[in-house]
Write an enzyme that holds these catalytic residues in place. Structure first.
Site, PDB file in Angstrom:
ATOM      1  N   ARG A 116       0.807  -1.243   0.002  1.00 34.93           N
ATOM      2  CA  ARG A 116      -0.018   0.088  -0.153  1.00 34.93           C
ATOM      3  C   ARG A 116       0.890   1.238   0.017  1.00 34.93           C
ATOM      4  NH1 ARG A 116      -4.121   1.381   5.257  1.00 34.93           N
ATOM      5  NH2 ARG A 116      -4.736   3.443   4.502  1.00 34.93           N
ATOM      6  N   ASN A 169       1.582   2.472  14.829  1.00 35.67           N
ATOM      7  CA  ASN A 169       0.869   1.386  14.126  1.00 35.67           C
ATOM      8  C   ASN A 169       0.764   1.368  12.714  1.00 35.67           C
ATOM      9  OD1 ASN A 169      -0.511   3.923  13.875  1.00 35.67           O
ATOM     10  ND2 ASN A 169      -2.500   3.279  14.084  1.00 35.67           N
ATOM     11  N   LYS A 192      11.382  11.679  11.969  1.00 41.03           N
ATOM     12  CA  LYS A 192      11.587  10.823  13.277  1.00 41.03           C
ATOM     13  C   LYS A 192      10.611   9.766  13.312  1.00 41.03           C
ATOM     14  CE  LYS A 192      10.757  10.213  17.331  1.00 41.03           C
ATOM     15  NZ  LYS A 192      10.868   8.785  17.699  1.00 41.03           N
ATOM     16  N   THR A 195       9.598   4.820  17.966  1.00 42.21           N
ATOM     17  CA  THR A 195      10.568   3.928  18.447  1.00 42.21           C
ATOM     18  C   THR A 195      10.199   2.449  17.964  1.00 42.21           C
ATOM     19  OG1 THR A 195      11.487   5.451  19.978  1.00 42.21           O
ATOM     20  CG2 THR A 195      11.643   3.260  20.494  1.00 42.21           C
ATOM     21  N   ASP A 230      11.030  17.235  21.380  1.00 42.63           N
ATOM     22  CA  ASP A 230      11.066  18.808  21.490  1.00 42.63           C
ATOM     23  C   ASP A 230      12.082  19.598  20.917  1.00 42.63           C
ATOM     24  OD1 ASP A 230       8.920  18.692  23.145  1.00 42.63           O
ATOM     25  OD2 ASP A 230       9.730  19.365  25.226  1.00 42.63           O
ATOM     26  N   THR A 248       0.180  13.938  22.263  1.00 40.86           N
ATOM     27  CA  THR A 248       1.486  14.392  22.008  1.00 40.86           C
ATOM     28  C   THR A 248       1.409  15.386  20.877  1.00 40.86           C
ATOM     29  OG1 THR A 248       2.381  12.116  22.209  1.00 40.86           O
ATOM     30  CG2 THR A 248       3.956  13.873  21.378  1.00 40.86           C
ATOM     31  N   GLU A 264      -2.817  14.775  12.828  1.00 47.13           N
ATOM     32  CA  GLU A 264      -3.580  13.473  12.886  1.00 47.13           C
ATOM     33  C   GLU A 264      -3.665  12.859  14.103  1.00 47.13           C
ATOM     34  OE1 GLU A 264      -6.214  13.071  10.633  1.00 47.13           O
ATOM     35  OE2 GLU A 264      -5.441  14.440   9.065  1.00 47.13           O
ATOM     36  N   CYS A 298      -6.390   4.437  14.494  1.00 46.50           N
ATOM     37  CA  CYS A 298      -7.060   5.517  14.930  1.00 46.50           C
ATOM     38  C   CYS A 298      -8.405   5.519  14.216  1.00 46.50           C
ATOM     39  CB  CYS A 298      -6.322   6.646  14.243  1.00 46.50           C
ATOM     40  SG  CYS A 298      -6.090   6.578  12.491  1.00 46.50           S
ATOM     41  N   THR A 299      -8.782   4.669  13.190  1.00 46.35           N
ATOM     42  CA  THR A 299      -9.989   4.847  12.623  1.00 46.35           C
ATOM     43  C   THR A 299     -10.811   3.435  13.092  1.00 46.35           C
ATOM     44  OG1 THR A 299      -9.125   3.737  10.576  1.00 46.35           O
ATOM     45  CG2 THR A 299      -9.559   5.932  10.515  1.00 46.35           C
ATOM     46  N   ARG A 451      -9.040   5.252   6.869  1.00 48.03           N
ATOM     47  CA  ARG A 451      -8.605   6.246   6.011  1.00 48.03           C
ATOM     48  C   ARG A 451      -8.362   5.944   4.799  1.00 48.03           C
ATOM     49  NH1 ARG A 451      -2.718   6.458   5.636  1.00 48.03           N
ATOM     50  NH2 ARG A 451      -2.828   4.721   7.117  1.00 48.03           N
TER      51      ARG A 451
HETATM   52  N1  LIG Z   1      -5.454  10.243  13.486  1.00 46.68           N
HETATM   53  C1  LIG Z   1      -4.593   9.563  12.872  1.00 46.68           C
HETATM   54  O1  LIG Z   1      -4.429   9.461  11.597  1.00 46.68           O
HETATM   55  C2  LIG Z   1      -3.856   8.534  13.787  1.00 46.68           C
HETATM   56  C3  LIG Z   1      -3.811   8.538  14.951  1.00 46.68           C
HETATM   57  N2  LIG Z   1      -3.063   7.594  15.849  1.00 46.68           N
HETATM   58  C4  LIG Z   1      -3.245   8.102  17.437  1.00 46.68           C
HETATM   59  O2  LIG Z   1      -1.903   7.687  18.067  1.00 46.68           O
HETATM   60  C5  LIG Z   1      -1.758   7.283  19.030  1.00 46.68           C
HETATM   61  C6  LIG Z   1      -1.189   5.899  19.335  1.00 46.68           C
HETATM   62  O3  LIG Z   1      -0.011   5.929  18.448  1.00 46.68           O
HETATM   63  P1  LIG Z   1       1.433   6.221  19.332  1.00 46.68           P
HETATM   64  O4  LIG Z   1       2.690   5.925  18.301  1.00 46.68           O
HETATM   65  O5  LIG Z   1       1.245   5.619  20.786  1.00 46.68           O
HETATM   66  O6  LIG Z   1       1.353   8.086  19.427  1.00 46.68           O
HETATM   67  P2  LIG Z   1       2.379   8.922  20.288  1.00 46.68           P
HETATM   68  O7  LIG Z   1       1.609  10.291  20.184  1.00 46.68           O
HETATM   69  O8  LIG Z   1       2.743   8.401  21.689  1.00 46.68           O
HETATM   70  O9  LIG Z   1       3.733   8.924  19.278  1.00 46.68           O
HETATM   71  C7  LIG Z   1       3.438   9.058  18.133  1.00 46.68           C
HETATM   72  C8  LIG Z   1       4.879  10.055  17.580  1.00 46.68           C
HETATM   73  O10 LIG Z   1       5.257  10.998  18.325  1.00 46.68           O
HETATM   74  C9  LIG Z   1       6.900  10.740  19.025  1.00 46.68           C
HETATM   75  N3  LIG Z   1       6.867  11.510  20.007  1.00 46.68           N
HETATM   76  C10 LIG Z   1       6.668  11.084  21.306  1.00 46.68           C
HETATM   77  N4  LIG Z   1       6.945  12.438  22.146  1.00 46.68           N
HETATM   78  C11 LIG Z   1       7.293  13.130  21.253  1.00 46.68           C
HETATM   79  C12 LIG Z   1       7.798  14.655  21.606  1.00 46.68           C
HETATM   80  N5  LIG Z   1       7.667  14.937  22.888  1.00 46.68           N
HETATM   81  N6  LIG Z   1       7.963  15.486  20.675  1.00 46.68           N
HETATM   82  C13 LIG Z   1       7.733  14.769  19.279  1.00 46.68           C
HETATM   83  N7  LIG Z   1       7.375  13.534  19.108  1.00 46.68           N
HETATM   84  C14 LIG Z   1       7.365  12.970  20.103  1.00 46.68           C
HETATM   85  C15 LIG Z   1       6.626   9.211  19.118  1.00 46.68           C
HETATM   86  O11 LIG Z   1       8.026   8.601  19.154  1.00 46.68           O
HETATM   87  P3  LIG Z   1       8.293   7.666  20.200  1.00 46.68           P
HETATM   88  O12 LIG Z   1       7.631   6.339  19.713  1.00 46.68           O
HETATM   89  O13 LIG Z   1      10.161   7.384  20.253  1.00 46.68           O
HETATM   90  O14 LIG Z   1       7.940   7.863  21.505  1.00 46.68           O
HETATM   91  C16 LIG Z   1       6.108   8.788  17.876  1.00 46.68           C
HETATM   92  O15 LIG Z   1       6.950   8.796  16.861  1.00 46.68           O
HETATM   93  C17 LIG Z   1      -3.333   6.936  19.294  1.00 46.68           C
HETATM   94  O16 LIG Z   1      -4.012   7.956  20.073  1.00 46.68           O
HETATM   95  C18 LIG Z   1      -3.888   6.965  18.030  1.00 46.68           C
HETATM   96  O17 LIG Z   1      -5.310   7.299  17.916  1.00 46.68           O
HETATM   97  C19 LIG Z   1      -2.543   6.895  15.493  1.00 46.68           C
HETATM   98  C20 LIG Z   1      -2.571   6.525  13.887  1.00 46.68           C
HETATM   99  C21 LIG Z   1      -3.336   7.380  13.029  1.00 46.68           C
HETATM  100  O1  LIG Z   2      -3.408   5.213  11.743  1.00 48.10           O
HETATM  101  C1  LIG Z   2      -4.484   4.638  11.466  1.00 48.10           C
HETATM  102  O2  LIG Z   2      -5.082   3.910  12.406  1.00 48.10           O
HETATM  103  C2  LIG Z   2      -4.773   4.618  10.105  1.00 48.10           C
HETATM  104  O3  LIG Z   2      -4.479   6.077   9.734  1.00 48.10           O
HETATM  105  C3  LIG Z   2      -5.825   4.008   9.748  1.00 48.10           C
HETATM  106  O4  LIG Z   2      -5.640   3.637   8.155  1.00 48.10           O
HETATM  107  P1  LIG Z   2      -6.617   2.589   7.638  1.00 48.10           P
HETATM  108  O5  LIG Z   2      -8.264   3.155   8.244  1.00 48.10           O
HETATM  109  O6  LIG Z   2      -6.714   2.717   6.296  1.00 48.10           O
HETATM  110  O7  LIG Z   2      -6.410   1.081   8.164  1.00 48.10           O
END
Ligand SMILES: NC(=O)C1=CN([C@@H]2O[C@H](COP(=O)(O)OP(=O)(O)OC[C@H]3O[C@@H](n4cnc5c(N)ncnc54)[C@H](OP(=O)(O)O)[C@@H]3O)[C@@H](O)[C@H]2O)C=CC1
Ligand SMILES: O=C(O)[C@H](O)COP(=O)(O)O
Length: 496
Positions: A116, A169, A192, A195, A230, A248, A264, A298-299, A451
């Site tokens: 994809r 994810n 970036k 992790t 940061d 975040t 997002e 997220c969706t 999405r």
């Molecule tokens: N709307 C959308 O399209 C989507 C939303 N999400 C949302 O994301 C969340 C889950 O994903 P998750 O990865 O845990 O989300 P996080 O917000 O914890 O992390 C997202 C990214 O931000 C980085 N990060 C963490 N702290 C900072 C900082 N202070 N400054 C800049 N970057 C930082 C993380 O790095 P590191 O891993 O190193 O901490 C990672 O790369 C859920 O709430 C989900 O709904 C997820 C996918 C799609």
């Molecule tokens: O991060 C997510 O959860 C994606 O943006 C969802 O993508 P998808 O709905 O196409 O699986």
């Protein structure tokens, strides 16, 4: 295999290198960040913990590289992107292997994510050639009081250096959804990666390296977000941040400078089920929407709001389907795999226990082993329970029984999130009215939120985001408008 063959260059001993100035490098910090396999809960990979000095150098090269890239013909930029897409797809197995080990994505879904992503990069190249090749031409006499003495030429130009931060994810797909629009529009990009997912992202970046992009145009700095986040997001060289993740993003928005932001963030996507809905279709979509990748989308459907009169029948159908979901390791392609971390599993368990204490009906027994949580449907959830509002990001789905459609819309709109939602009914007129009333970026009629396809606009309202994604919107967002006005000494009108 990951880290071997064409990818051996990106590995130093057991630590993956970071990528800057067109080269794979070891950090001078001598510190590494461990990536824990969610299934084994043991260290799977290690990446470099980059220093602030290294970030500074990366930004400098990104700035320089962008200047000549902006002068590279659009068709040439597109050609390189097509090449990267092909390399990415060719090496889908190695990249998918990382996704399985780092984020416990089921093996088949991991391959799908890479393919994809390749398609997204190619589509973006084509779309960029089309929309960036076009500008606007305005004449002055369309505004009162003016004669036709001014010709205004409008074009879209790059922003400069884009900082891309995707979540765990979709570490590959949500990275390329930022990288490809940035590059086709003439920007440079600093990634970036999350992790958990960093090694898959580094493999993906190597595919761009092999495609032959100029040095410094793409970089990938690794390290914990909490440590270097940061410094990156407040860096003066950054001209735009494209972020996908959780809360975040809200704090980044408050700290970032006067630059465009694409955010997002989280969601609490509601599924409103009316009395006339096809309940088999609804049940199938609740399973796909609520439980695919163990609810870590997220969706994902995150709350079902069903009319009381059909609730028993729907819950029975969903229960029967939940019983058929396979639970186990991602290598076996199970439907439900371990969630990304122990802290995530603990958070999900907290929501489940709160619902238990407050009297929700458990349709299955709650079961957890390490990070693996068995799928759970919670019926008779009430608004005083945390699960009614918070996103579990796990395989736990609440059902709230509603007495009227208005009650469902009210619950949806009372959320601080506004990503997507869906409505199931055979009455298209009602569906449109409900869609208009729901305060979410997208409403799906008779299907679960999603999405994709990746060229559709994708946006969240309220705490779910700023701006809109999708290929076309992202390309536009990563440009700014430049106008040149030709001033004529006398009015000029074409006679036809
Ligand atoms: N709307 C959308 O399209 C989507 C939303 N999400 C949302 O994301 C969340 C889950 O994903 P998750 O990865 O845990 O989300 P996080 O917000 O914890 O992390 C997202 C990214 O931000 C980085 N990060 C963490 N702290 C900072 C900082 N202070 N400054 C800049 N970057 C930082 C993380 O790095 P590191 O891993 O190193 O901490 C990672 O790369 C859920 O709430 C989900 O709904 C997820 C996918 C799609
Ligand atoms: O991060 C997510 O959860 C994606 O943006 C969802 O993508 P998808 O709905 O196409 O699986």
């Amino acid at each position: 295999m990951a880290g071997t063959g064409i990818f051996s260059e990106i590995l130093d001993g057991d630590v993956y290198k970071y990528y800057a100035d067109g080269e794979w490098k070891k950090s001078s910090s001598s510190k590494t960040v461990a990536i824990i396999n969610p299934t084994t809960r043991k260290t799977q990979y290690k990446v470099q913990a980059c220093t602030q000095e290294e970030v500074n150098k990366t930004m400098e090269t990104a700035k320089t590289a962008q200047k000549s890239w902006a002068k590279t013909p659009l068709w040439k930029r597109a050609e390189l992107l097509h090449k990267a897409a092909a390399i990415l797809k060719e090496h889908k197995a190695s990249i998918a292997e990382c996704l399985v080990k780092e984020i416990a994505k089921p093996a088949k879904d991991a391959v799908t994510e890479v393919v994809r992503s390749g398609d997204l990069v190619s589509y973006c190249a084509e779309e960029g050639v089309r929309i960036l090749g076009e500008g606007k031409f305005l004449v002055s006499d369309s505004f009162p009081g003016n004669e036709r003495t001014k010709y205004c030429l409008t074009s879209k130009i790059p922003l400069g250096v884009i900082l891309a931060i995707p979540p765990f994810n979709y570490p590959v797909n949500l990275a390329v959804s930022k990288i490809a629009p940035a590059l086709i529009a003439g920007n440079s990009l600093v990634l970036k990666p999350p992790t958990q997912g960093a090694v898959a992202a580094l493999h993906m970046v190597h595919c761009f390296h092999l495609a032959g992009f100029p040095k410094g145009l793409i970089s990938c700095v690794t390290g914990k977000g909490s440590e270097i986040g940061d410094f990156l997001t407040m860096h003066p060289a950054i001209n735009c941040i494209s972020f996908t993740g959780g809360d975040t993003g809200i704090s980044i928005s408050k700290k970032a400078g006067m630059i465009p932001l694409q955010m997002e963030l989280g969601g609490k996507d509601a599924c409103i089920v009316l009395e006339d809905a096809d309940l088999d279709l609804v049940a199938a979509n609740i399973i796909k929407g609520g439980f695919s990748y163990s609810g870590q989308r997220c969706t994902a459907v995150k709350v079902v709001l069903v009319m009381e009169s059909v609730a028993d029948a729907l819950v029975e159908k969903v229960k029967a389907k939940v019983a058929k979901l396979t639970v186990g390791p991602p290598e076996n392609n199970c439907d439900i795999t371990p969630v990304v971390s122990e802290s995530s599993a603990n958070f999900i368990e907290g929501l489940v226990m709160d619902a238990k204490q407050k009297g929700a009906t458990f349709c299955q027994e709650y079961r957890r082993e390490g990070n693996l949580i068995w799928p759970l449907l919670l019926d008779n959830v009430r608004p005083d329970m945390r699960i009614a509002w918070e996103e579990p990001f796990g395989p736990v789905l609440p059902v709230i029984r509603i007495g009227s459609v208005e009650e469902g819309i009210h619950h949806c709109n009372a959320s601080n999130f506004g990503l997507q939602g869906c409505v199931f009914t055979k009455d298209i007129n009602k569906a449109v009215l409900i869609s208009d009333a729901m305060e979410t970026g997208t409403v799906q009629i008779n299907s679960a939120p999603a999405r994709g396809p990746d060229h559709f606009p994708f946006q969240g309202f309220k705490d779910s985001g700023i701006g809109s994604q999708g290929v076309t919107n992202s390309i536009n967002m990563m440009t700014k408008v430049k106008t040149t006005v030709i001033n004529l000494p006398t009015p000029s009108y074409t006679m036809g």
